[in-house]
Design a protein around this motif. Structure first.
Motif, short mmCIF file in Angstrom:
data_model
loop_
_atom_site.label_atom_id
_atom_site.label_comp_id
_atom_site.label_asym_id
_atom_site.label_seq_id
_atom_site.Cartn_x
_atom_site.Cartn_y
_atom_site.Cartn_z
N ARG A 1 0.83 -1.21 0.00
CA ARG A 1 0.00 0.00 0.00
C ARG A 1 0.87 1.26 0.00
NH1 ARG A 1 -5.29 1.61 1.11
NH2 ARG A 1 -5.44 3.68 2.00
N THR B 1 -4.37 5.67 -6.36
CA THR B 1 -5.46 6.04 -5.46
C THR B 1 -6.22 4.80 -5.01
OG1 THR B 1 -6.93 6.47 -7.33
CG2 THR B 1 -5.74 8.36 -6.43
N ARG C 1 -9.85 3.28 -3.00
CA ARG C 1 -11.24 3.53 -2.65
C ARG C 1 -11.38 3.43 -1.14
NH1 ARG C 1 -12.93 -0.88 -6.62
NH2 ARG C 1 -13.64 -1.76 -4.68
N LYS C 2 -12.55 3.81 -0.64
CA LYS C 2 -12.80 3.79 0.80
C LYS C 2 -12.68 2.39 1.40
CE LYS C 2 -15.61 7.91 1.03
NZ LYS C 2 -16.88 8.51 1.43
N ASN C 3 -12.91 1.36 0.59
CA ASN C 3 -12.84 -0.01 1.09
C ASN C 3 -11.40 -0.54 1.17
OD1 ASN C 3 -12.19 -0.56 -1.56
ND2 ASN C 3 -13.93 -1.89 -1.95
N GLY C 4 -10.42 0.28 0.81
CA GLY C 4 -9.02 -0.11 0.89
C GLY C 4 -8.46 -0.72 -0.37
N CYS C 5 -9.29 -0.89 -1.38
CA CYS C 5 -8.83 -1.46 -2.65
C CYS C 5 -8.36 -0.35 -3.59
CB CYS C 5 -9.96 -2.23 -3.33
SG CYS C 5 -10.49 -3.69 -2.44
N ASP D 1 -8.24 1.87 -6.75
CA ASP D 1 -9.28 2.35 -7.67
C ASP D 1 -8.88 1.90 -9.08
OD1 ASP D 1 -11.08 3.67 -9.26
OD2 ASP D 1 -10.89 5.57 -8.21
#
Length: 102
Positions: free
Chosen positions: A77, A86, A88-92, A94
């Motif tokens: 990460r 970048t 997403r909010k779920n940690g994956c 984009d």
């Protein structure tokens, strides 16, 4: 599996991985398709897990199709963030904006 898994396979995978530009990611299945072995996405992951024995490659730029990071690779990460990838909010990752269009 042995007929598919050999050193030539590993180098095919790694040759694609070294082409992924900074700030972009590719999926295991995308790499498998690029080397003409669409059904071998899991073996791509296995090759990447052993990549350190073959030299230095940007394996941190490979994620699954949903953008999930590799398990047991806590630095992934941070390396991707440093390149401007970048999440997403779920940690994956984009994938819509960061997937490598090769």
């Amino acid at each position: 599996m042995e007929s598919v898994w050999n050193e030539a396979f590993v180098y095919e995978v790694l040759s694609v991985v070294e082409e992924i530009p900074a700030g972009k990611v590719a999926s295991y299945s995308q790499i498998a398709q690029l080397i003409g072995r669409a059904k071998n996405a899991r073996l791509v992951g296995r090759a990447l897990h052993q990549a350190e024995h073959y030299g230095s490659y940007p394996c941190h730029r490979v994620v699954n199709q949903a953008g999930r990071l590799a398990p047991n690779f806590p630095e992934q990460r941070e390396l991707l963030l440093a390149e401007g990838v970048t999440f997403r909010k779920n940690g994956c990752v984009d994938m819509k904006c960061c997937q490598w269009e090769c």
